[in-house]
Motif scaffolding. Structure first.
Motif, PDB file in Angstrom:
ATOM      1  N   SER A 316      31.927  -6.143  -2.174  1.00  0.00           N
ATOM      2  CA  SER A 316      31.210  -5.442  -1.066  1.00  0.00           C
ATOM      3  C   SER A 316      31.610  -6.126   0.327  1.00  0.00           C
ATOM      4  O   SER A 316      32.516  -6.969   0.299  1.00  0.00           O
ATOM      5  CB  SER A 316      29.641  -6.099  -0.951  1.00  0.00           C
ATOM      6  OG  SER A 316      29.313  -7.273  -0.719  1.00  0.00           O
ATOM      7  N   VAL A 317      31.610  -5.307   1.437  1.00  0.00           N
ATOM      8  CA  VAL A 317      31.993  -5.626   2.745  1.00  0.00           C
ATOM      9  C   VAL A 317      31.126  -6.790   2.967  1.00  0.00           C
ATOM     10  O   VAL A 317      30.104  -6.982   2.847  1.00  0.00           O
ATOM     11  CB  VAL A 317      31.996  -4.518   3.685  1.00  0.00           C
ATOM     12  CG1 VAL A 317      32.142  -4.909   5.079  1.00  0.00           C
ATOM     13  CG2 VAL A 317      32.702  -3.498   3.302  1.00  0.00           C
ATOM     14  N   ASP A 318      31.820  -7.827   3.730  1.00  0.00           N
ATOM     15  CA  ASP A 318      30.949  -9.016   4.078  1.00  0.00           C
ATOM     16  C   ASP A 318      30.256  -8.880   5.330  1.00  0.00           C
ATOM     17  O   ASP A 318      30.635  -9.023   6.473  1.00  0.00           O
ATOM     18  CB  ASP A 318      32.087 -10.193   4.435  1.00  0.00           C
ATOM     19  CG  ASP A 318      31.548 -11.481   4.355  1.00  0.00           C
ATOM     20  OD1 ASP A 318      30.392 -11.785   4.417  1.00  0.00           O
ATOM     21  OD2 ASP A 318      32.402 -12.534   4.662  1.00  0.00           O
ATOM     22  N   VAL A 319      28.948  -8.682   4.936  1.00  0.00           N
ATOM     23  CA  VAL A 319      27.813  -8.341   6.095  1.00  0.00           C
ATOM     24  C   VAL A 319      26.676  -9.504   5.956  1.00  0.00           C
ATOM     25  O   VAL A 319      26.228  -9.671   4.724  1.00  0.00           O
ATOM     26  CB  VAL A 319      27.411  -6.868   5.962  1.00  0.00           C
ATOM     27  CG1 VAL A 319      26.179  -6.771   6.762  1.00  0.00           C
ATOM     28  CG2 VAL A 319      28.641  -5.897   6.165  1.00  0.00           C
ATOM     29  N   LEU A 320      26.286  -9.935   7.008  1.00  0.00           N
ATOM     30  CA  LEU A 320      25.156 -10.850   7.108  1.00  0.00           C
ATOM     31  C   LEU A 320      24.048  -9.985   7.671  1.00  0.00           C
ATOM     32  O   LEU A 320      24.217  -9.603   8.838  1.00  0.00           O
ATOM     33  CB  LEU A 320      25.315 -12.170   7.603  1.00  0.00           C
ATOM     34  CG  LEU A 320      24.159 -13.048   7.923  1.00  0.00           C
ATOM     35  CD1 LEU A 320      23.708 -13.545   6.640  1.00  0.00           C
ATOM     36  CD2 LEU A 320      24.512 -14.226   8.803  1.00  0.00           C
ATOM     37  N   SER A 321      22.879  -9.680   7.122  1.00  0.00           N
ATOM     38  CA  SER A 321      21.647  -9.171   7.563  1.00  0.00           C
ATOM     39  C   SER A 321      20.782 -10.004   7.859  1.00  0.00           C
ATOM     40  O   SER A 321      20.255 -11.008   7.159  1.00  0.00           O
ATOM     41  CB  SER A 321      21.321  -8.009   6.574  1.00  0.00           C
ATOM     42  OG  SER A 321      22.280  -7.217   6.005  1.00  0.00           O
ATOM     43  N   VAL A 322      20.120  -9.720   9.009  1.00  0.00           N
ATOM     44  CA  VAL A 322      18.723 -10.415   9.608  1.00  0.00           C
ATOM     45  C   VAL A 322      17.571  -9.373   9.886  1.00  0.00           C
ATOM     46  O   VAL A 322      17.938  -8.351  10.161  1.00  0.00           O
ATOM     47  CB  VAL A 322      18.920 -11.374  10.683  1.00  0.00           C
ATOM     48  CG1 VAL A 322      19.902 -12.465  10.251  1.00  0.00           C
ATOM     49  CG2 VAL A 322      19.458 -10.514  12.069  1.00  0.00           C
ATOM     50  N   GLY A 323      16.372  -9.780   9.404  1.00  0.00           N
ATOM     51  CA  GLY A 323      15.326  -8.900   9.966  1.00  0.00           C
ATOM     52  C   GLY A 323      14.968  -8.743  11.538  1.00  0.00           C
ATOM     53  O   GLY A 323      13.909  -9.223  11.975  1.00  0.00           O
ATOM     54  N   ALA A 324      15.920  -8.140  12.219  1.00  0.00           N
ATOM     55  CA  ALA A 324      15.661  -7.995  13.731  1.00  0.00           C
ATOM     56  C   ALA A 324      16.280  -6.634  13.960  1.00  0.00           C
ATOM     57  O   ALA A 324      17.602  -6.413  13.865  1.00  0.00           O
ATOM     58  CB  ALA A 324      16.692  -9.110  14.337  1.00  0.00           C
ATOM     59  N   GLY A 325      15.373  -5.681  14.228  1.00  0.00           N
ATOM     60  CA  GLY A 325      15.775  -4.494  14.653  1.00  0.00           C
ATOM     61  C   GLY A 325      14.997  -4.009  15.742  1.00  0.00           C
ATOM     62  O   GLY A 325      13.984  -4.739  16.096  1.00  0.00           O
ATOM     63  N   GLY A 326      15.257  -2.572  16.362  1.00  0.00           N
ATOM     64  CA  GLY A 326      14.272  -2.279  17.236  1.00  0.00           C
ATOM     65  C   GLY A 326      13.029  -2.127  17.024  1.00  0.00           C
ATOM     66  O   GLY A 326      11.791  -2.069  17.887  1.00  0.00           O
ATOM     67  N   GLY A 327      12.644  -1.785  15.634  1.00  0.00           N
ATOM     68  CA  GLY A 327      11.132  -1.832  15.196  1.00  0.00           C
ATOM     69  C   GLY A 327      10.687  -3.019  14.796  1.00  0.00           C
ATOM     70  O   GLY A 327       9.487  -2.990  14.394  1.00  0.00           O
ATOM     71  N   SER A 328      11.355  -4.114  14.828  1.00  0.00           N
ATOM     72  CA  SER A 328      10.616  -5.291  14.416  1.00  0.00           C
ATOM     73  C   SER A 328       9.491  -5.747  15.367  1.00  0.00           C
ATOM     74  O   SER A 328       9.548  -5.571  16.738  1.00  0.00           O
ATOM     75  CB  SER A 328      11.850  -6.414  14.613  1.00  0.00           C
ATOM     76  OG  SER A 328      12.867  -6.339  13.846  1.00  0.00           O
ATOM     77  N   ILE A 329       8.580  -6.126  14.518  1.00  0.00           N
ATOM     78  CA  ILE A 329       7.232  -6.248  15.251  1.00  0.00           C
ATOM     79  C   ILE A 329       7.186  -7.814  15.616  1.00  0.00           C
ATOM     80  O   ILE A 329       7.332  -8.679  15.099  1.00  0.00           O
ATOM     81  CB  ILE A 329       6.061  -6.148  14.091  1.00  0.00           C
ATOM     82  CG1 ILE A 329       6.128  -4.613  13.654  1.00  0.00           C
ATOM     83  CG2 ILE A 329       4.656  -6.320  14.765  1.00  0.00           C
ATOM     84  CD1 ILE A 329       5.033  -4.405  12.442  1.00  0.00           C
TER      85      ILE A 329
END
Length: 685
Positions: A316-329
């Motif tokens: 897989s492509v080496d990506v790190l995801s975090v729970g931060a988006g425009g809709g994050s509450i």
């Protein structure tokens, strides 16, 4: 006419990018989480209804699709009712796991339950040794009884994972054949991940069985609906950065879990390389999460990803995801601290700004600070409520003396801190200097990314940010441009002494395994209807020093099919160099091991290059408005569609367009390059 339509179904928006003989058009609409295919079809109809579009020759239109269907099924635990048949004594492997403690200081840790409950994890009396030799032959009558039991319980999908089956898959084949006669969806480990490491092989096989029926039904429904629209060509984005047939994606659904983030990195690297920047860090901030990746002259890859706390093995492509988006509450916790995410308002109800929800989100904070202009969201097609953003953020303002603006600024500081940590993990913690002296450019995209890019770059002492021409749909570009690939792997388990003794046998074994994998991959491509006249072959060796537990993926060579032999002298120096880069030490005199061999076949496709930006005769300056950058200031507002190559912009400014908004703080200035990219430089010392 060459026409490719890239579609990225995200948690908040569904993005479309149409490339027709060098002409590009984009579209964006809210996702339909209850039925993602409906959003895709409605988007197609809405695009076709626009006077500037021409989708008449739909039988020639190639649709490339990436989605979060597999990921959401795992995270939300909405997969098929799945069972596992494994070797006697190993039914609890999913529960035992690695015995790691992800929350080391949590006094009451709670592990999520396994995807398969206790009563559906069954054992078969069979056993192979560590060389794949049969110690106890599988009792076929017992298999029939086990399958009868599972059918009686309404099981829809079956994972099969026997000990050492990656060396000898005969027992798994017997169970798979019997299960398929009963119309079960079957996921044998020798087809999904024929490699060592029992826990990871089991979790990946189980995850594939769990999401396979869901993804297969979705793709079958989508393909059928597209055919009714006259569209006959569909391919699906995989986690490795290549695309595959819908049949392959349904059979190996777990390989689509990171399709959207992979498309984003691929699109960013293509755009940045064309602009002259091949050392980049990508920042893809959407509505639900932020994905970051470091590309030091190449797209990074890894052999394992985490999806919902579940390790998924595979390229897989080496990506790190975090729970931060425009809709994050955003919320105030019990201790009085401000928290942002990982919970998201998603597409429905979405941020309060959208008029349906009431929870304060990052997008609402941007609205309060004046950085999002309501009249330009989705080109003015979306009815929005700025007053609800002020009301929602006002609910957080008590700790800030009732100052709504201060509360909004605090929300952005908190969410930026989380993204900054992620950026440091993929750069500083892996031996790369992200600052100006390191030569890296921050490529920011996603609907929300360009709003945060300059502030994040400044926190990392990066002096350059690149915002692509269409940042809000860049993942759709990467998906559209992705070539058709076929990835296969095999366990090698070869020891390579440093003194060269036995190298000839190693070379012969690797060459034999490579040839076998290439033949299988080429045949699978032909069976799926892909042309194999021009196929490029890449070989990767997963290597380590003897005594280590984890491997590095080493490119063995890149050549046409039937290329040169795989001599240790050609790949050992690469392994030592990669080990030095990753861990800051290496030892060429030490014995190494080749654990797995991966082969990737890539079908040559026509190059999809972005057109150069045509000059505009319209004035891009729309006026000025008050925007908060540490303090309220009058910022220029520019229409991105009216910018021309060579135009310069100085902060404070806001650049608006249909798919995203770019915030340029004071101390930053930018220039529009020949492709329409906005290249921003930090001018403050």
């Amino acid at each position: 006419m060459t026409s490719v339509l890239g579609i990225d179904v995200g948690g908040t928006f569904t993005d479309f990018l149409l490339w027709q003989d060098g002409r590009v058009s984009v579209y964006k609409r809210p996702s339909t989480p209850e039925d993602p295919a409906r959003g895709v079809l409605e988007g197609l109809h809405e695009m076709a209804a626009r006077p500037q579009e021409s989708l008449a020759a739909r039988q020639e239109l190639e649709v490339a699709h990436g989605s979060t269907v597999a990921t959401n099924a795992i995270i939300e635990r909405k997969g098929a009712k799945t069972a596992l048949i494994t070797t006697h004594g190993f039914r609890d492997l999913l529960v035992i796991g690695r015995q790691t403690r992800p929350s080391l200081y949590d006094l009451s840790p709670r592990r999520p339950p396994p995807l398969i409950p206790d009563e559906l994890r069954l054992e078969a009396e069979e056993r192979l040794d560590s060389h794949g030799r049969v110690l106890q032959r599988l009792d076929e009558s017992q298999v029939e009884r086990l399958l009868d039991e599972l059918k009686a319980q309404g099981v829809e999908s079956l994972a099969i994972c026997f000990l050492f089956s990656f060396l000898n898959p005969d027992h798994e084949r017997l169970v798979a054949e019997a299960a398929r006669k009963r119309k079960l969806f079957v996921s044998p480990s020798h087809e999904v991940l024929p490699e060592h490491r029992e826990y990871e092989r089991t979790t990946t096989t189980v995850a594939n069985a769990y999401v396979g029926p869901v993804v297969s039904r979705y793709l079958s429904r989508l393909e059928s609906q597209l055919r009714k629209e006259g569209i006959v060509s569909l391919r699906v984005m995989g986690s490795s950065g290549g695309s595959m047939s819908p049949q392959s994606a349904g059979r190996l659904a777990v390989r689509t879990a990171l399709s959207g983030p992979a498309g984003g990195v691929a699109g960013a690297f293509q755009i940045a390389s064309a602009a002259g920047f091949d050392r980049i860090i990508t920042l893809d901030m959407g509505g639900t999460s932020t994905d970051v990746s470091l590309c030091p002259g190449r797209i990074g890859e890894r052999d394992e990803a985490q999806v919902g706390e579940l390790p998924i093995r595979g390229a897989s492509v080496d990506v790190l995801s975090v729970g931060a988006g425009g809709g994050s509450i955003a919320r105030i916790d019990a201790g009085g601290a401000l928290r942002v995410g990982p919970e998201s308002a998603g597409a429905d109800p979405g941020p309060a700004f959208y008029g349906r929800g009431r929870d304060p989100t990052v997008t609402d904070a941007q609205v309060v600070l004046g950085r999002i202009t309501p009249e330009h969201l989705l080109g003015g097609r979306m009815d929005v409520r700025p007053d609800l953003s002020h009301s929602a953020i006002g609910d957080l303002s008590a700790p800030y003396g009732g100052d709504v603006t201060a509360a909004a600024a605090a929300v952005l500081r908190v969410v930026n801190a989380g993204m900054e940590r992620a950026l440091r993990v993929v750069s500083v913690e892996r031996g790369h200097d992200p600052s100006a002296s390191g030569g890296f450019t921050l490529v920011s995209f996603g609907g929300a990314g360009p709003l945060h890019a300059c502030e994040l770059a400044a926190s990392l002492r990066m002096s350059r940010v690149l915002v692509p021409l269409y940042p809000g749909v860049l993942s759709a570009l990467g998906i559209a441009a992705a070539p058709i690939t076929k990835d296969l792997s095999a366990a090698a388990l070869l020891t390579i002494p440093a003194d060269g003794d036995g190298w000839r046998e190693v070379e012969a074994t690797l060459s034999r395994l490579s040839s076998e994998l290439e033949r299988r991959a080429a045949q699978e491509l032909r069976d799926e209807g892909s042309p194999t006249d021009e196929v490029a072959v890449q070989r990767f060796l997963e290597m380590r020093y003897v005594g280590q537990s984890y491997e590095l993926a080493v490119p063995a060579d890149s050549s046409p099919a039937g290329g040169r032999e795989m001599a240790p002298a050609s790949f050992l120096p690469t392994f030592h160099a990669l080990h030095q880069e990753r861990y800051s030490h290496s030892d060429p005199a030490r014995t190494t091991e080749v654990v797995n061999l991966r082969v990737r076949l890539t079908v040559a496709t026509s190059a999809m290059e972005m057109p150069r930006l045509a000059p505009s005769r319209d004035d891009p300056l729309l006026g000025h408005r008050e925007v908060w950058f540490d303090e309220p200031t009058q910022a220029a507002v520019y229409d991105r569609s009216r910018l021309s190559p060579g135009d310069t912009l100085a902060g404070p400014a806001v650049v608006v367009q249909m798919d995203a908004t770019t915030a340029i703080p004071p101390g930053w200035e930018g220039v529009v390059d020949a492709w329409g990219n906005l290249v921003l430089e930090h001018t403050d010392a």
